[in-house]
Design an enzyme around this catalytic site. Structure first.
Site, mmCIF file in Angstrom:
data_model
loop_
_atom_site.group_PDB
_atom_site.id
_atom_site.type_symbol
_atom_site.label_atom_id
_atom_site.label_comp_id
_atom_site.label_asym_id
_atom_site.label_seq_id
_atom_site.Cartn_x
_atom_site.Cartn_y
_atom_site.Cartn_z
ATOM 1 N N TYR A 33 -89.146 31.901 43.192
ATOM 2 C CA TYR A 33 -88.490 30.642 43.576
ATOM 3 C C TYR A 33 -89.551 29.658 44.082
ATOM 4 O O TYR A 33 -89.573 28.494 43.668
ATOM 5 C CB TYR A 33 -87.440 30.905 44.663
ATOM 6 N N ASN A 77 -81.948 17.963 39.503
ATOM 7 C CA ASN A 77 -81.366 18.628 40.673
ATOM 8 C C ASN A 77 -81.006 20.099 40.435
ATOM 9 O O ASN A 77 -81.039 20.900 41.364
ATOM 10 C CB ASN A 77 -80.115 17.836 41.079
ATOM 11 N N LYS A 135 -90.515 25.937 42.660
ATOM 12 C CA LYS A 135 -90.315 24.730 43.486
ATOM 13 C C LYS A 135 -91.635 24.001 43.721
ATOM 14 O O LYS A 135 -91.648 22.778 43.889
ATOM 15 C CB LYS A 135 -89.628 25.119 44.805
ATOM 16 N N SER A 165 -86.889 19.755 44.876
ATOM 17 C CA SER A 165 -87.714 20.926 45.170
ATOM 18 C C SER A 165 -87.124 21.628 46.386
ATOM 19 O O SER A 165 -85.894 21.638 46.571
ATOM 20 C CB SER A 165 -89.158 20.465 45.396
HETATM 21 N N1 LIG Z 1 -78.688 24.268 49.286
HETATM 22 C C1 LIG Z 1 -79.873 24.356 49.872
HETATM 23 O O1 LIG Z 1 -79.992 24.763 51.043
HETATM 24 C C2 LIG Z 1 -81.128 23.956 49.130
HETATM 25 C C3 LIG Z 1 -82.350 24.028 49.821
HETATM 26 C C4 LIG Z 1 -83.501 23.672 49.156
HETATM 27 C C5 LIG Z 1 -83.449 23.254 47.841
HETATM 28 N N2 LIG Z 1 -82.255 23.206 47.199
HETATM 29 C C6 LIG Z 1 -82.245 22.768 45.787
HETATM 30 O O2 LIG Z 1 -81.190 21.877 45.579
HETATM 31 C C7 LIG Z 1 -80.777 21.906 44.201
HETATM 32 C C8 LIG Z 1 -79.261 21.916 44.131
HETATM 33 O O3 LIG Z 1 -78.797 23.118 44.711
HETATM 34 P P1 LIG Z 1 -77.372 23.289 45.429
HETATM 35 O O4 LIG Z 1 -77.669 23.721 46.824
HETATM 36 O O5 LIG Z 1 -76.531 22.117 45.175
HETATM 37 O O6 LIG Z 1 -76.849 24.591 44.647
HETATM 38 P P2 LIG Z 1 -75.605 24.810 43.665
HETATM 39 O O7 LIG Z 1 -74.359 24.343 44.309
HETATM 40 O O8 LIG Z 1 -75.718 26.243 43.246
HETATM 41 O O9 LIG Z 1 -75.929 23.851 42.453
HETATM 42 C C9 LIG Z 1 -76.883 24.188 41.493
HETATM 43 C C10 LIG Z 1 -76.544 23.476 40.209
HETATM 44 O O10 LIG Z 1 -77.519 23.855 39.215
HETATM 45 C C11 LIG Z 1 -76.808 24.243 38.057
HETATM 46 N N3 LIG Z 1 -77.578 25.209 37.259
HETATM 47 C C12 LIG Z 1 -77.993 26.431 37.620
HETATM 48 N N4 LIG Z 1 -78.610 27.019 36.587
HETATM 49 C C13 LIG Z 1 -78.575 26.145 35.557
HETATM 50 C C14 LIG Z 1 -79.028 26.182 34.214
HETATM 51 N N5 LIG Z 1 -79.624 27.254 33.711
HETATM 52 N N6 LIG Z 1 -78.797 25.108 33.430
HETATM 53 C C15 LIG Z 1 -78.168 24.027 33.920
HETATM 54 N N7 LIG Z 1 -77.699 23.924 35.173
HETATM 55 C C16 LIG Z 1 -77.912 24.980 35.975
HETATM 56 C C17 LIG Z 1 -75.524 24.860 38.560
HETATM 57 O O11 LIG Z 1 -74.572 24.923 37.506
HETATM 58 P P3 LIG Z 1 -73.447 26.067 37.440
HETATM 59 O O12 LIG Z 1 -72.357 25.575 38.341
HETATM 60 O O13 LIG Z 1 -73.074 26.100 36.008
HETATM 61 O O14 LIG Z 1 -74.080 27.337 37.910
HETATM 62 C C18 LIG Z 1 -75.170 23.880 39.651
HETATM 63 O O15 LIG Z 1 -74.556 22.737 39.111
HETATM 64 C C19 LIG Z 1 -81.463 23.136 43.598
HETATM 65 O O16 LIG Z 1 -82.558 22.716 42.808
HETATM 66 C C20 LIG Z 1 -81.969 23.897 44.807
HETATM 67 O O17 LIG Z 1 -83.147 24.659 44.533
HETATM 68 C C21 LIG Z 1 -81.086 23.531 47.817
#
Ligand SMILES: NC(=O)c1ccc[n+]([C@@H]2O[C@H](COP(=O)([O-])OP(=O)(O)OC[C@H]3O[C@@H](n4cnc5c(N)ncnc54)[C@H](OP(=O)(O)O)[C@@H]3O)[C@@H](O)[C@H]2O)c1
Length: 318
Positions: free
Chosen positions: A187, A111, A191, A160
């Site tokens: 990005y 994730n 993905k 993704s």
């Molecule tokens: N939110 C959306 O609208 C959306 C849309 C499409 C896809 N996604 C995908 O959903 C997934 C989760 O995203 P989210 O929206 O929940 O964002 P988020 O709240 O920013 O969570 C991302 C997580 O990834 C961790 N992370 C980032 N860089 C890392 C690294 N180098 N090593 C280990 N952990 C790392 C972060 O840890 P830290 O707290 O330490 O930074 C955080 O726990 C992602 O893959 C994102 O691409 C999200």
């Protein structure tokens, strides 16, 4: 769209997906569980009896999330472990610790992710988004594969994004050495790699009961937007054709949880899911739904696997 028989859609929540499902006896690992979708995915799985391992970069923050899950679930089994996906030594060290404690894993949710950050490199020198979002998870999954096979039936979920529509994997220049860095293309490439990993994992492990899925969670306000400038929000709005519908975190994590548990998906994989359905291929210019055919291309999936083995310096005879 096809695949869900329970009328799930855009606003379905994790708890609705899991209604009537018992995850007792199953072990789940969720990367990037310090907040956002990862924390909710872990909470939801734990609420149905799964033992859950959270991986985080900041252990203090992770322990807070773990405590919250224990409290909300009446003391579910939750472990919290440090993992920096942008550092292959950290991935190897985590995998070693994990395998020393667990020989069977049923649910792996890859994730964690970063989005649209300025150009940067991981500790190992890879472009930051490809290195974190894809290569770190590739190595993790390869190292944990024996536990997934040992825990079968098992599922691997690559979180993704619809953002994959912004770029295939550009094998000729994955690291932006020859072309100018463009954060959305980087990005998108990472993905698309997440989806190709699900395709290749399915080919390699499906017959052994390990099925792989890639998902688009929706558009959810989380910390993921930390690198976004005002013009980036406009970029996202434009790409959605002006029809941007936001989700709550509970609905955003629902497709991950559906991929991890849905009886409708039993015995198959290599699929891209959105809104708790199997998405269709959609190559129409400007399309906002569906999956690009380049992201499901089996030849690109095999090629990415071998390129990734070379980059991480380790082969996996799966
Ligand atoms: N939110 C959306 O609208 C959306 C849309 C499409 C896809 N996604 C995908 O959903 C997934 C989760 O995203 P989210 O929206 O929940 O964002 P988020 O709240 O920013 O969570 C991302 C997580 O990834 C961790 N992370 C980032 N860089 C890392 C690294 N180098 N090593 C280990 N952990 C790392 C972060 O840890 P830290 O707290 O330490 O930074 C955080 O726990 C992602 O893959 C994102 O691409 C999200």
């Amino acid at each position: 769209m096809t695949g869900s028989t329970r009328g799930f859609g855009h606003d379905t929540t994790t708890d609705e997906v899991l209604e009537g499902i018992d995850l007792g006896g199953r072990l789940a690992l969720v990367t990037g569980a310090s907040g956002g979708l990862g924390a909710e995915t872990a909470r939801a799985l734990a609420s149905k009896g799964a033992r859950v391992v959270l991986t985080v970069r900041d252990l203090a923050r992770g322990e807070e999330v773990a405590d919250g899950i224990r409290k909300s679930t009446g003391n579910a089994s939750v472990e919290c472990e440090e993992l920096e996906l942008g550092d292959l030594a950290s991935v190897r060290a985590f995998a070693e610790r994990f395998l020393a404690r667990h020989d069977a894993l049923q649910i792996l949710v890859n994730n964690a992710g970063v989005m649209a950050c300025p150009f940067g490199r991981t500790s190992d020198g890879f472009e930051l988004q490809f290195g974190t979002n894809h290569l770190g998870h590739f190595l993790l999954t390869g190292l944990l594969a024996p536990a997934l096979v040992g825990g079968a039936p098992a599922r691997v979920i690559s979180v993704s994004s619809r953002g994959h529509q912004q770029s295939p994997v550009v094998f000729e220049d994955i690291g932006f050495e020859e072309r100018a860095y463009e954060k959305w293309a980087a990005y998108g490439q990472s993905k698309t790699a997440n989806i190709l990993l699900a395709v290749e994992l399915e080919r390699r492990l499906g017959a052994r009961g390990v099925h792989a899925y890639a998902i688009h969670p929706g558009v959810i306000p989380t910390d993921l937007s930390r690198h976004m400038e005002p013009e980036d929000f406009e970029h996202v709005r434009r790409r959605s054709g002006g029809r941007l519908r936001l989700k709550t975190v509970e609905s955003g994590a629902a497709t991950s949880v559906w991929a991890a548990t849905a009886p409708e998906l039993e015995g198959r994989g290599g699929l891209y899911l959105e809104d708790c359905h199997v998405a269709e291929v959609n190559d129409a210019e400007g399309a906002t739904e569906g999956v690009r055919s380049y992201a499901l291309d089996p030849d690109a999936a095999r090629r990415l696997w071998s390129v990734s083995e070379e980059l991480v310096g380790q082969g996996f005879a799966l």
